[in-house]
Design a protein around this motif. Structure first.
Motif, PDB file in Angstrom:
ATOM      1  N   ALA A   1       0.825  -1.213   0.000  1.00  0.00           N
ATOM      2  CA  ALA A   1       0.000   0.000   0.000  1.00  0.00           C
ATOM      3  C   ALA A   1       0.860   1.264   0.000  1.00  0.00           C
ATOM      4  O   ALA A   1       0.533   2.236  -0.691  1.00  0.00           O
ATOM      5  N   LEU A   2       1.955   1.248   0.734  1.00  0.00           N
ATOM      6  CA  LEU A   2       2.827   2.413   0.771  1.00  0.00           C
ATOM      7  C   LEU A   2       3.598   2.605  -0.532  1.00  0.00           C
ATOM      8  O   LEU A   2       4.040   3.714  -0.834  1.00  0.00           O
ATOM      9  N   SER A   3       3.764   1.539  -1.304  1.00  0.00           N
ATOM     10  CA  SER A   3       4.509   1.655  -2.569  1.00  0.00           C
ATOM     11  C   SER A   3       3.636   2.136  -3.724  1.00  0.00           C
ATOM     12  O   SER A   3       4.163   2.582  -4.741  1.00  0.00           O
ATOM     13  N   VAL A   4       2.329   2.062  -3.587  1.00  0.00           N
ATOM     14  CA  VAL A   4       1.421   2.453  -4.678  1.00  0.00           C
ATOM     15  C   VAL A   4       1.583   3.913  -5.094  1.00  0.00           C
ATOM     16  O   VAL A   4       1.551   4.213  -6.292  1.00  0.00           O
ATOM     17  N   PRO A   5       1.785   4.868  -4.183  1.00  0.00           N
ATOM     18  CA  PRO A   5       1.958   6.253  -4.636  1.00  0.00           C
ATOM     19  C   PRO A   5       3.210   6.500  -5.484  1.00  0.00           C
ATOM     20  O   PRO A   5       3.272   7.500  -6.192  1.00  0.00           O
ATOM     21  N   VAL A   6       4.200   5.618  -5.423  1.00  0.00           N
ATOM     22  CA  VAL A   6       5.425   5.835  -6.200  1.00  0.00           C
ATOM     23  C   VAL A   6       5.124   5.850  -7.699  1.00  0.00           C
ATOM     24  O   VAL A   6       5.442   6.838  -8.377  1.00  0.00           O
ATOM     25  N   PRO A   7       4.516   4.805  -8.279  1.00  0.00           N
ATOM     26  CA  PRO A   7       4.232   4.890  -9.716  1.00  0.00           C
ATOM     27  C   PRO A   7       3.153   5.924 -10.047  1.00  0.00           C
ATOM     28  O   PRO A   7       3.182   6.518 -11.132  1.00  0.00           O
ATOM     29  N   LEU A   8       2.220   6.136  -9.127  1.00  0.00           N
ATOM     30  CA  LEU A   8       1.184   7.141  -9.387  1.00  0.00           C
ATOM     31  C   LEU A   8       1.786   8.546  -9.465  1.00  0.00           C
ATOM     32  O   LEU A   8       1.439   9.333 -10.355  1.00  0.00           O
ATOM     33  N   ALA A   9       2.680   8.860  -8.545  1.00  0.00           N
ATOM     34  CA  ALA A   9       3.335  10.169  -8.572  1.00  0.00           C
ATOM     35  C   ALA A   9       4.233  10.306  -9.798  1.00  0.00           C
ATOM     36  O   ALA A   9       4.277  11.370 -10.430  1.00  0.00           O
ATOM     37  N   ALA A  10       4.946   9.236 -10.143  1.00  0.00           N
ATOM     38  CA  ALA A  10       5.794   9.278 -11.337  1.00  0.00           C
ATOM     39  C   ALA A  10       4.950   9.449 -12.601  1.00  0.00           C
ATOM     40  O   ALA A  10       5.322  10.199 -13.506  1.00  0.00           O
ATOM     41  N   ALA A  11       3.807   8.791 -12.645  1.00  0.00           N
ATOM     42  CA  ALA A  11       2.918   8.931 -13.800  1.00  0.00           C
ATOM     43  C   ALA A  11       2.333  10.339 -13.871  1.00  0.00           C
ATOM     44  O   ALA A  11       2.207  10.917 -14.955  1.00  0.00           O
ATOM     45  N   ALA A  12       1.972  10.908 -12.726  1.00  0.00           N
ATOM     46  CA  ALA A  12       1.454  12.285 -12.702  1.00  0.00           C
ATOM     47  C   ALA A  12       2.528  13.259 -13.176  1.00  0.00           C
ATOM     48  O   ALA A  12       2.239  14.193 -13.940  1.00  0.00           O
ATOM     49  N   TYR A  13       3.755  13.035 -12.751  1.00  0.00           N
ATOM     50  CA  TYR A  13       4.861  13.883 -13.183  1.00  0.00           C
ATOM     51  C   TYR A  13       5.046  13.768 -14.695  1.00  0.00           C
ATOM     52  O   TYR A  13       5.188  14.764 -15.393  1.00  0.00           O
ATOM     53  N   ALA A  14       5.084  12.537 -15.196  1.00  0.00           N
ATOM     54  CA  ALA A  14       5.270  12.322 -16.629  1.00  0.00           C
ATOM     55  C   ALA A  14       4.127  12.928 -17.428  1.00  0.00           C
ATOM     56  O   ALA A  14       4.332  13.512 -18.491  1.00  0.00           O
ATOM     57  N   TRP A  15       2.915  12.785 -16.923  1.00  0.00           N
ATOM     58  CA  TRP A  15       1.745  13.343 -17.600  1.00  0.00           C
ATOM     59  C   TRP A  15       1.866  14.857 -17.733  1.00  0.00           C
ATOM     60  O   TRP A  15       1.641  15.434 -18.792  1.00  0.00           O
TER      61      TRP A  15
END
Length: 137
Positions: free
Chosen positions: A119-133
């Motif tokens: 659960a704590l690792s889920v924000p890592v790809p989400l934040a990276a995807a938001a940054y890339a977006w």
């Protein structure tokens, strides 16, 4: 609101918190009776704890270095997304492979530890995807 700055901070923080939560049982549970059980616990899965920690720390470094100008930011943003996904996927495979052991009887919170790491690792790809977006749009 600056989405890039916010997503960078969230991604770095989530990666570091993931690693801290991952190694917390080593700091909390002590005693020679639990050493082999903790070693077995952490060795579960296709990628053990060291792989999860490596992916998470690499994610933090890549997310932090996107805007340093050494490499194309779009490329690093894509690498950050891939590393974030690898972090969460490896944590999930590890959590699914964990087998209960006698250490779980004495430390009931350990039953939820692997799931909490996922659960704590889920924000890592989400934040990276938001940054890339935000970077690529």
């Amino acid at each position: 609101m600056d989405l890039r700055a916010l997503s960078r901070r969230v991604g770095i923080a989530a990666a570091v918190v993931t690693v801290i939560a991952l190694v917390a049982p080593y700091a909390i549970i002590s005693g020679p009776a639990y050493a082999s059980q903790l070693a077995t616990y952490y060795a579960s899965g296709v990628v053990d704890w060291s792989g999860i920690a490596l992916f998470a720390l690499l994610s933090a470094v890549v997310i932090a270095s996107v805007e340093q100008g050494n490499v194309d930011p779009g490329t690093l943003a894509g690498v950050a997304v891939a590393l974030g996904l690898a972090t969460t996927a490896s944590a999930a495979s590890w959590a699914l492979a964990v087998e209960p052991s006698p250490v779980f009887r004495d430390h009931l919170w350990l039953v939820w530890h692997a799931r909490a790491v996922v659960a704590l690792s889920v924000p890592v790809p989400l934040a990276a995807a938001a940054y890339a977006w935000d970077l690529l749009s």
